[in-house]
Motif scaffolding. Structure first.
Motif, PDB file in Angstrom:
ATOM      1  N   GLU A   1       7.746   0.204  10.232  1.00 29.53           N
ATOM      2  CA  GLU A   1       7.098   1.046  11.232  1.00 29.53           C
ATOM      3  C   GLU A   1       7.425   2.522  11.024  1.00 29.53           C
ATOM      4  N   CYS A   2       8.693   2.831  10.727  1.00 32.16           N
ATOM      5  CA  CYS A   2       9.062   4.237  10.607  1.00 32.16           C
ATOM      6  C   CYS A   2       8.377   4.885   9.410  1.00 32.16           C
ATOM      7  N   GLY A   3       8.135   4.097   8.349  1.00 33.33           N
ATOM      8  CA  GLY A   3       7.426   4.650   7.203  1.00 33.33           C
ATOM      9  C   GLY A   3       6.036   5.125   7.562  1.00 33.33           C
ATOM     10  N   LEU A   4       5.374   4.380   8.448  1.00 38.14           N
ATOM     11  CA  LEU A   4       4.031   4.774   8.890  1.00 38.14           C
ATOM     12  C   LEU A   4       4.095   5.967   9.831  1.00 38.14           C
ATOM     13  N   TRP A   5       4.989   5.898  10.836  1.00 40.28           N
ATOM     14  CA  TRP A   5       5.065   6.986  11.827  1.00 40.28           C
ATOM     15  C   TRP A   5       5.461   8.299  11.170  1.00 40.28           C
ATOM     16  N   HIS A   6       6.345   8.220  10.159  1.00 43.14           N
ATOM     17  CA  HIS A   6       6.779   9.450   9.499  1.00 43.14           C
ATOM     18  C   HIS A   6       5.588  10.210   8.923  1.00 43.14           C
ATOM     19  N   MET A   7       4.596   9.485   8.416  1.00 37.61           N
ATOM     20  CA  MET A   7       3.425  10.139   7.825  1.00 37.61           C
ATOM     21  C   MET A   7       2.548  10.839   8.853  1.00 37.61           C
ATOM     22  N   THR A   8       2.797  10.614  10.144  1.00 39.27           N
ATOM     23  CA  THR A   8       2.016  11.305  11.175  1.00 39.27           C
ATOM     24  C   THR A   8       2.595  12.679  11.491  1.00 39.27           C
ATOM     25  N   MET A   9       3.722  13.050  10.849  1.00 37.96           N
ATOM     26  CA  MET A   9       4.389  14.311  11.156  1.00 37.96           C
ATOM     27  C   MET A   9       3.881  15.425  10.251  1.00 37.96           C
ATOM     28  N   ASP A  10       3.839  16.628  10.792  1.00 34.86           N
ATOM     29  CA  ASP A  10       3.542  17.798   9.966  1.00 34.86           C
ATOM     30  C   ASP A  10       4.637  17.956   8.915  1.00 34.86           C
ATOM     31  N   GLY A  11       4.229  18.213   7.688  1.00 39.28           N
ATOM     32  CA  GLY A  11       5.194  18.406   6.609  1.00 39.28           C
ATOM     33  C   GLY A  11       5.499  17.157   5.828  1.00 39.28           C
ATOM     34  N   ALA A  12       5.142  15.988   6.353  1.00 35.91           N
ATOM     35  CA  ALA A  12       5.403  14.741   5.638  1.00 35.91           C
ATOM     36  C   ALA A  12       4.355  14.518   4.555  1.00 35.91           C
ATOM     37  N   ALA A  13       4.765  13.897   3.450  1.00 36.30           N
ATOM     38  CA  ALA A  13       3.813  13.526   2.405  1.00 36.30           C
ATOM     39  C   ALA A  13       2.978  12.351   2.907  1.00 36.30           C
ATOM     40  N   VAL A  14       1.663  12.476   2.830  1.00 35.73           N
ATOM     41  CA  VAL A  14       0.761  11.443   3.343  1.00 35.73           C
ATOM     42  C   VAL A  14       0.115  10.717   2.168  1.00 35.73           C
ATOM     43  N   ASP A  15       0.297   9.406   2.123  1.00 31.87           N
ATOM     44  CA  ASP A  15      -0.321   8.549   1.116  1.00 31.87           C
ATOM     45  C   ASP A  15      -1.097   7.478   1.867  1.00 31.87           C
TER      46      ASP A  15
ATOM     47  N   ASP B   1      -3.137   5.064   0.971  1.00 28.84           N
ATOM     48  CA  ASP B   1      -3.046   3.687   0.464  1.00 28.84           C
ATOM     49  C   ASP B   1      -1.720   3.048   0.867  1.00 28.84           C
ATOM     50  N   SER B   2      -0.634   3.806   0.738  1.00 30.48           N
ATOM     51  CA  SER B   2       0.679   3.283   1.158  1.00 30.48           C
ATOM     52  C   SER B   2       0.705   3.019   2.658  1.00 30.48           C
ATOM     53  N   ALA B   3       0.054   3.888   3.428  1.00 29.34           N
ATOM     54  CA  ALA B   3       0.014   3.706   4.883  1.00 29.34           C
ATOM     55  C   ALA B   3      -0.713   2.411   5.255  1.00 29.34           C
ATOM     56  N   TRP B   4      -1.837   2.146   4.585  1.00 30.03           N
ATOM     57  CA  TRP B   4      -2.556   0.890   4.850  1.00 30.03           C
ATOM     58  C   TRP B   4      -1.670  -0.313   4.502  1.00 30.03           C
ATOM     59  N   ALA B   5      -0.934  -0.216   3.393  1.00 35.78           N
ATOM     60  CA  ALA B   5      -0.040  -1.316   3.004  1.00 35.78           C
ATOM     61  C   ALA B   5       1.058  -1.523   4.044  1.00 35.78           C
ATOM     62  N   LEU B   6       1.604  -0.422   4.562  1.00 33.50           N
ATOM     63  CA  LEU B   6       2.625  -0.534   5.608  1.00 33.50           C
ATOM     64  C   LEU B   6       2.047  -1.157   6.875  1.00 33.50           C
ATOM     65  N   ALA B   7       0.837  -0.733   7.253  1.00 30.15           N
ATOM     66  CA  ALA B   7       0.199  -1.293   8.446  1.00 30.15           C
ATOM     67  C   ALA B   7      -0.014  -2.793   8.294  1.00 30.15           C
ATOM     68  N   ASP B   8      -0.450  -3.218   7.112  1.00 27.73           N
ATOM     69  CA  ASP B   8      -0.653  -4.649   6.866  1.00 27.73           C
ATOM     70  C   ASP B   8       0.675  -5.407   6.902  1.00 27.73           C
TER      71      ASP B   8
ATOM     72  N   GLN C   1      -4.012  13.112   9.873  1.00 30.72           N
ATOM     73  CA  GLN C   1      -3.133  14.042   9.153  1.00 30.72           C
ATOM     74  C   GLN C   1      -3.637  14.278   7.732  1.00 30.72           C
ATOM     75  N   ALA C   2      -4.297  13.259   7.157  1.00 34.44           N
ATOM     76  CA  ALA C   2      -4.831  13.392   5.799  1.00 34.44           C
ATOM     77  C   ALA C   2      -6.160  14.144   5.770  1.00 34.44           C
ATOM     78  N   GLY C   3      -6.659  14.546   6.955  1.00 40.14           N
ATOM     79  CA  GLY C   3      -7.916  15.287   7.022  1.00 40.14           C
ATOM     80  C   GLY C   3      -9.150  14.410   7.014  1.00 40.14           C
ATOM     81  N   LEU C   4      -8.977  13.091   7.187  1.00 40.08           N
ATOM     82  CA  LEU C   4     -10.106  12.154   7.190  1.00 40.08           C
ATOM     83  C   LEU C   4     -10.509  11.887   8.641  1.00 40.08           C
ATOM     84  N   ALA C   5     -11.106  12.899   9.266  1.00 37.30           N
ATOM     85  CA  ALA C   5     -11.367  12.865  10.707  1.00 37.30           C
ATOM     86  C   ALA C   5     -12.283  11.719  11.113  1.00 37.30           C
ATOM     87  N   ASP C   6     -13.369  11.481  10.359  1.00 32.64           N
ATOM     88  CA  ASP C   6     -14.308  10.424  10.729  1.00 32.64           C
ATOM     89  C   ASP C   6     -13.643   9.047  10.664  1.00 32.64           C
TER      90      ASP C   6
END
Length: 342
Positions: free
Chosen positions: A210-224, A226-233, A261-266
């Protein structure tokens, strides 16, 4: 007795009812030790810890089942403190039992409940004053301080608990608290550090995922993404049938925030929409609150404010609930200032 108590704890982790039998055997042996040396405080404190543990096991079934064990534990704590008034273990035991009573909402009078909370804090602090490395007292004080909305001090207390004993049985919980308090304080480097440590020590733990996913929601964090989808699964695979319906949507909102955060608003908006819950699934409107964060990240300020208004109107929350870095982009909005109590 301590060996049997350790066996009981391991059995309880797997839901084995034999844990209760081991506890009974341990308590009987400690009672014999008390008879042999009534002036020796350790067996009495250990009996108190057994009672506390049994109250924790009984608590989820209902406070009424926990209450006799809490009373018994408190009796042992008081006996121990009469024998040794400055004993850090006895003070920690008493403070934990008081705080557990408060958590279970077993004091119906609000003033008495407040006094119970204050006494728990005082006893935990006295335990730490007696022994600066009292890891369990630091741990519970950290949790208590979060209930006072003192996030920075709660993080400090969790850090002291981890420094004092990195191998506590609930070390994963302490590491999660260090991550979550860093997250709430908008300290991205610290959040990354503690999430990495949690993943290193407990790679299969639900909180590490869970923390791996939440961390990516922070400003300054590296956003991946594909990795986020894998963590969610991966997170969804840890859910039980009883928790799946809500928390699958909860992690869906987390994924929507990562996409934002990745700029994929839609994509973020679409995932947020399918992660919503109804009044039965989300009576406290936590998913509504989370979607307000997603909409804020997307720059959809009016929609975010509508969602925060719904959250505040229907959940009965204090205005301080919306005073979070999630909504920094809304701070100059008059509607937000009203919701957050200016």
């Amino acid at each position: 007795a301590r060996s049997l108590a350790d066996q009981a704890a391991e059995l309880s982790d797997t839901g084995n009812e034999a844990a209760w039998e081991r506890m009974e055997e341990a308590d009987s042996l400690l009672a014999r030790a008390e008879d042999i040396a009534p002036e020796w405080v350790e067996p009495t404190i250990d009996r108190g810890w057994l009672a506390f543990q049994r109250s924790r096991w009984a608590g989820p079934s209902g406070p009424d089942e926990a209450e006799p064990w809490i009373d018994q534990g408190m009796e042992y704590a008081q006996i121990a403190l009469r024998l040794d008034p400055e004993n850090a273990d006895a003070l920690e035991l008493k403070g934990k039992l008081e705080y557990w009573l408060w958590i279970l909402d077993m004091e119906p009078d609000p003033d008495a409940a407040e006094r119970l909370f204050d006494q728990a804090e005082a006893d935990l602090r006295q335990a730490i004053a007696s022994n600066a490395n009292q890891a369990g007292a630091w741990d519970f004080l950290s949790h208590l301080l979060l209930n006072k909305d003192q996030v920075a001090e709660a993080k400090m207390a969790a850090s002291r608990a981890y420094q004092a004993d990195a191998y506590l049985r609930n070390a994963d919980v302490i590491l999660w608290r260090l991550f979550s308090t860093s997250y709430d304080l908008d300290d991205e480097p610290e959040a990354e550090h503690w999430c990495t440590e949690l993943g290193r020590r407990f790679p299969d733990n639900q909180r590490a995922i869970e923390c791996g996913l939440w961390h990516m929601t922070m400003d300054g964090a590296a956003v991946d993404v594909d990795s986020a989808w894998a963590l969610a699964d991966s997170y969804k695979r840890t859910l039980t049938p009883q928790t799946e319906e809500f928390y699958a949507r909860w992690v869906g909102m987390g994924m929507a925030a990562v996409l934002a955060q990745a700029g994929l608003a839609d994509s973020a908006g679409a995932v947020a929409e399918r992660s919503r819950g109804d009044d039965d699934l989300d009576p406290t409107k936590d998913l509504v609150y989370f979607e307000a964060f997603v909409r804020t990240l997307n720059g959809e300020n009016e929609q975010a404010l509508d969602l925060l208004s719904e959250y505040m109107a229907l959940s009965g929350k204090d205005p301080s609930e919306v005073d979070h870095w999630w909504f920094d982009a809304l701070r100059e909005e008059p509607r937000y200032r009203t919701l957050a109590g200016s």
